[in-house]
Each structure stands twice: as C-alpha cells, then as structure tokens.
Design an enzyme around this catalytic site. Sequence first.
Site, PDB file in Angstrom:
ATOM      1  N   ASN C 241      -9.099  -9.448  15.623  1.00 13.99           N
ATOM      2  CA  ASN C 241      -9.084  -8.028  15.315  1.00 13.99           C
ATOM      3  C   ASN C 241     -10.444  -7.380  15.175  1.00 13.99           C
ATOM      4  OD1 ASN C 241      -6.505  -6.793  15.069  1.00 13.99           O
ATOM      5  ND2 ASN C 241      -6.053  -8.349  13.548  1.00 13.99           N
ATOM      6  N   CYS C 242     -10.572  -6.199  15.782  1.00 18.18           N
ATOM      7  CA  CYS C 242     -11.675  -5.302  15.486  1.00 18.18           C
ATOM      8  C   CYS C 242     -10.997  -4.034  14.999  1.00 18.18           C
ATOM      9  CB  CYS C 242     -12.488  -5.026  16.729  1.00 18.18           C
ATOM     10  SG  CYS C 242     -13.105  -6.527  17.465  1.00 18.18           S
ATOM     11  N   VAL C 243     -10.479  -4.080  13.777  1.00 19.20           N
ATOM     12  CA  VAL C 243      -9.777  -2.934  13.217  1.00 19.20           C
ATOM     13  C   VAL C 243     -10.315  -2.755  11.813  1.00 19.20           C
ATOM     14  CG1 VAL C 243      -7.791  -4.171  12.269  1.00 19.20           C
ATOM     15  CG2 VAL C 243      -7.463  -1.886  13.207  1.00 19.20           C
TER      16      VAL C 243
END
Lengths: 77, 348, 428
Positions: C241-243
């Site tokens: 994830n890149c959130v």
Amino acid sequence: MVKEIERAGLPVVHVCTIVPISLTVGANRIVPAVAIPYPLGDPSRTMSEEKEIRRHLVEKALKALQTEVSEQTVFTD
Amino acid sequence: MSYRIVHYINQFYAGIGGEEKADVAPEVREGVVGPGMALKAALGSEAEIVATVVCGDSYFASNIEKATAGILEMMKKYKPDAVIAGPAFNAGRYGTACGGVCEAVVKNLNIPAVSGMFPENPGVEMYKKSFYIVETPDSAAGMRAAVPAMAKLVLKLLRGEKIGTPAEEGYIERGIRKNKFYDKLAAERAVDMFTAKLKGEPFVTEYPMPVFDRVAPNPAVKDMKNAVIALVTSGGICPKGNPDHIEASSASKFGEYDITSVMDLTAEAYCTAHGGYDATYADQDADRVLPVDVLRDMEKEGVFKKLHNKFYTTVGNGTAVASAKKFATEIASRLKADGVTAVILTST
Amino acid sequence: MKLELHKVKINKLAWGDKTFARGGVLTVNKEELLSVLSGDERLAKVDVDFAMPGESVRILPVKDVVEPRFKMEGPGGIFPGMVSDVDTVGEGKTLVLSGAAVVTTGKIVRFQEGIIDMTGPGAEYTPYSGTCNVVVILENVEGVEKHDYETACRMAGLKTAAYLAEKCLGTAADQVETYETPCLKNAMAAHPGLPKVAYLYMLQSQGLLHDTYLYGVDVKKILPTFLNPTEVMDGAIVSGNCVSACDKNNTYSHQNNPVIHNMFRRHGKDFNFLGCIVTNENVTLADKKRSSSYSINLAKTLGVDGLLISEEGFGNPDADLIMNCWKAERAGIRTTLLTDEYAGQDGASQSLADSCPEGDACVTAGNANEVIVLPPMKKVIGVPEEANVIAGGWQGSLAADGSITVELQAILGSTSELGFTKLGAYTI
C-alpha cells in the site's frame, strides 16, 4: 458537495461509482459510473471505445437533469 | 490575580424592560448586573466579572453583524480572559444572541466562552459546535442550578484543564469528536464489545452511526438546448503541476480553472491532485474523471447551449464533510452568478 | 493447523561483520545485507541505517514496516508468493525477532507515505517508535514506472526481514507462543454452547498502488476466502500500500494482527473462533456487492453467530464496511466494526462516508484529521520536504526549524484499523 449545490437551487447530477455512498449522503439524481480511478472511462478499451462509454454516461447525466424526480433516483440503463 | 470575565445579558435581565424594550442597542456597564450577582458568587475569588454588556434581543436579531461587531469592541476594552453569556434558558432570541456573541468571541478574541440554555433553545442547534453550552432547565426558575455549572466550566477552561464528557461536565453534547488514548488497544476494545454484543450484555458503541440530512430535488432542466452546463469534481483534476497545491488528502481549498477553448484534457496539461486512488489513469487522460471532450462535442452538436468556461475541483479524499460543504456553497454561488443552468458533479 | 512462534527478544541493534542475535542485541552485517538487496535494476541506490526508541530521529516518508521472521520448520517459507515459493504456511515453527522491525523509506512513490518519530509527541501515536528499526533507504532509478518502484520497495523490505531472521536461526527463543486452529470438522464440535465466530478481514485493494497481496495474489482479484489465522502470522498477507499512513495496514501489523491475538485470547472462553474470512475493497460497485455478498454467504455457510469486521483505509471502503455490516446483520449474524474517523480538523463533521442503522457496535481508532505539531529531530532519515505533499500534510507543513505540522493521518499506524494503538475518540 452535491447536496449543497442542490440546496443553492441548481439541478445537479452526481456521476459516481459508489452509488451507496451517494444514496447515504443524499444526492437526488445519481448516474452510476465505471470505477473509482476512472469514473468516465475504461483504460482496458481503446481510446475511441472509451470515449463512447463516456459519451453514453454524459448523455445519461443530461437525461437525468431533464427528468423530474421527487426522491433519490439512480439512473440505470 | 484573578481572571477577567465579561458577562453578556439581554435587556430583560438587565432590568431595562421586557418585550417593549427589546430593541435597545448594546451598552456596557462596569461590574455585575442582574444574574451576574449569582455568577460572581459562584466564581469565587478566582475570577471577577469586570463588565456586563447588555443588548436588546430584537435589536441583536435585526442587526446581527453590527451588533456583534459593536459588542466585541465593547468587550475588548475590558481585556477579558473569558466571556459568559446568559443563561438564556428557553428564550429563543436571547439564546441565538448568546450563541452569536460567544461564537464571535471564540473566533475573534480567541478566548473561551460559555453560555447556558435549555436543549430545545434554537441557539443550541445553531451554535453548539462553536463553544460550550451548559444544559439548563427551560425557565429562570432554574437559575440556581445553571449558574454554578456555568461558572465551574468556565473556570476549568480558563485553567486550561481537560474538559470531560457532556455527562461529566453538564454541557450539551456538541457533536465534536476528540481523540484520546484509552487503556486498551482498539483491537481489544473491539473484541470486548463484540463479546458483550454476542452475550446480549450492555455495551456502548464508540461511534453512533451518522444520519445524513436530505435536500429536496430541484426541478428538471426544461430547455436543454439553451442550458449552460458546468462541471464540478471531487476527483482532484487540475492543471498539471497542481498550481494551487490542493492537498492530496483532507483538502483545505478548491480550484477554479478556466477551460475556454480547451477541447480535451490532455496528459500534458492536466493531472489529478487526489491521493486516494490510483492516479495513473486520471493522469493519462483527465477526461476519464472530468468529461470535457465529450461535452465539447455535444456543445458543438447543439445538445445544450454552452459548457461553462470554468470548472471547479477539489479532493474528496479524507476531506471533512464541513469543508466540502463550505467549498460547494461557494462554488454554487459563483455558478449561479455566472448564469449556469445545471451541474454535472463527478466523483472518484 | 498448529504454529509455534519462537520469539527472540531484541532490544538493541549493532553493526558487525556477522548478522546474529545474542543477549537481546541484533548485530547486522551491513555489507552482506546490502548485497542481498543488490541487483534490482529498478533501484539506483540502497542504504541501511538504525533508528532506536527514544532517539531524536525522524523517518519519512515511510512505505512499510516488516517484522523479521523466518520458518524454522514446517511446510512453506516466510512471505509465500513473495520471498518464498508459493506453499501453504501457518504450521510448524517460525523464528521471530521480536522488538526489531524493518522500515522502508526513500524518495516517495506517491503521496501516501508516513512519518515515524522515535521520540517526542509523535512517537506516542505510532507503534513503530517502540521497535528497534533497521531502516532501508531506497532510491529509484530515474524514470522507473511507479508501480515497478513500489514492487522494488516492497520486495526490499520483505527480503531484509527474511534475511535478518534467517541469519538468526538457531538462536534460542526467549518465549514460545503456540497457536492452533483445528480443521473445521473438529472446530465445529469443539466448545459446545459457545457462539461460533469469525473475523472478517478487509484488505485494501483500490489499485496498483493501494494493494494488498495474499500468497502473492493481488487481492483485488480474489473472491473472499477462508484463511487460518496462523497463515497470517507467517506472512501470507503482505502490504503493497501507498495509501494514507495512519490507517494502511503495514505488513508488521498483519503479522502481529492484534484482532487475531485478542480473538485467540477469548477463544474457548467466550466464543469459538473459527478463523478469518479475507475480503477486498475494490473500486467498482459490482465488485463491492459481489465481495460483500460472497463474504457474508461464507460466514452463513460456516454457521457463525458473530463477525468482527475490520476495515482498511477510508472513504469508499466505508461503503464496503457498511455493506458487510448490514448484509451480516440481516442474515442474523451479529457484527462489531473496527474503523477510524475523518471528522475534520475540528472534529465537527461526520466521521464516515457511509452508514447504516445496523452498525450499532463500532470501535474507532480515532480521528485521523486531528492536527499535531512534531518538533524538530536531531536526525532525519529520508526526505523531510515530503511532509508538504504526503496525505495529511499541506504546503507549509514543514517549518524552517524542521518542525512539522500535520494531521495524524501522516503518522504511520496512528489510527490503525487493526486496532494496533490505544487511540480512540469520543464525542464532546
């Protein structure tokens, strides 16, 4: 956002993917879109096919704006 | 040195008169007036009521901006550390005036303000998010209960002490979420609550599900051929480079961008500022979020008269409902001023 | 399925010419570690540093945190489908370097990486201020495609975690924990009289940069399925994830999922915990409907009386959470929800994007919009200017003196929806 625009007296159609959220927050005219990252497109298609999908959705949105509604309405095909 | 407090009351409690005197303009008196006596006793030596501002309820209601500004000026001269207004019990106009004054005090003077009202006073719904309103009975017969609770709360605020829950402190729930560290991990609290629910034991949810209000739909567009259509999006589409630095999440602003003679949103000129979805596709072709190309075609074909020459954009990602509401209100007023007929709002 | 976690406690890091653990000290051979990470043509430069609890150190932007683990015994290898070959895990023995963590940082992939402060007010909000962090600093080759760069960063973190634990094989454990889930036939017969429950484990799957992997499969492509809790402990679930940093579930928090641990704690006493149903949070409405219906049907088929549901992320995943909730409740399955809130910086807005009256039992990990000021640190590992663009920051978040004003959203794991922190919220 859609509600505030409606409150100001402008007819508004919400083109969005996650219809349940739109229904929960209270949009009145809703047109279901394709997907979150590309509501009015589909990168798996060719550019011209995509544009047709987009045209179809925009036509539906304009039709929704021209339709009298008395309650929350989802405009499906 | 004791804290300096300015008290706000209406013409009735100042002994000027009832309804027939409700149009008196604001005035200031040194020291305590009317209910200020009881308040003074409840505050003890820690705080002193240095002045009382009096204003007629009708005057305030019909001159809100002028009255608020004038009252603030009067208060400022006394260098208050806090302001107390009322209590207003169930008096509607008095409650709204107390609310308006306290909200302005908190916002402009950056000092605490406290009022007291009956929960059904319209001032509660209008102003409870802005400051603390102590719950009182519906009439002045409840003065004895209201005043000590207001004094206690204002002293706590002045001392910078942590304010407890509505039940602990006696104020009306403001509907504001505050963080705190619990004794247990959230996971453990969830499993505890889960177990209680399964066993049919009592439990208290940490977040009661929100209920959203409704707006009646506007009439349909009758004459599409002569309509001006505007585009608004929460999908963050903006000129490449995001010139206004709209935040990727929890946006503090919206953008207004001119698309006069823009026929198509190209990858060279447009992108998305949104941080909540995979931006690859919107960056490649922003029409996928904001259908400018198709609308230009239809404009040419005469389906409608005109695509509005500006579009509005913000980032829905993690942006508070209140901010989105504020943006939309401003956007709507600009659209109306520009003669727009109807709006297509796209969301990602 | 029975798994023993052999925990070697780590409370100190040191450089040395051999990687090993002894007396609570994890010694790292930097050269050897760098050689393990070399050869990825997507990465221009790799470096390693340490960050210890209490030090005046800030790491940003952080992509992921991974706990060093390696299989001692049993079928399969750690992080199946990623580092190891695809084989079922969750049985046998696994070595855990407990107290150590691998943190990946470097030039940002997108907007959504987070901050870890090892001391000061920010440290209280992140679980990773309490771990001895081996920080892997990555720099991409100019022009590498974002998704490829994400893969490179993800793999570097997992490889480092596997390498560190592998080198410590043979070290005597300070503590051995045993977890067991019997096969369904036996599980169903066990603990008569207790309600049967499962954990509905929602995984972020919004797009190539907002994804989670199950045995190497991108979960946006799965139908909801049954998973044994011990499989999760062996790295069957990996974050890609890149959130928003506050509520993306890092690989570390999957490996140590506190919901699973607390379910085990009450298993056999208050309820009969059968296992996990993993599901996704996709970007189309059809997928959301399909996954929620499928999950709840699985729960019905298992005959559970209750489902604990944890969300990952916010916004449109709130719609998945709500669908899971009411579909379960209307099927007679009682639910409790674990989420977090976006109530605005002033806390005055609604916290969720969607809602249903059935969601009457809800635990939240706090309001992610609340603003915090992080004082300057003596040392910053990574790129401090990213504070102005990460989710939860804004232009001007980074002040000239090095202090940072951001929403909690920017702090890694601060409002973890696996419930990995003690943060919560209440209404005033």
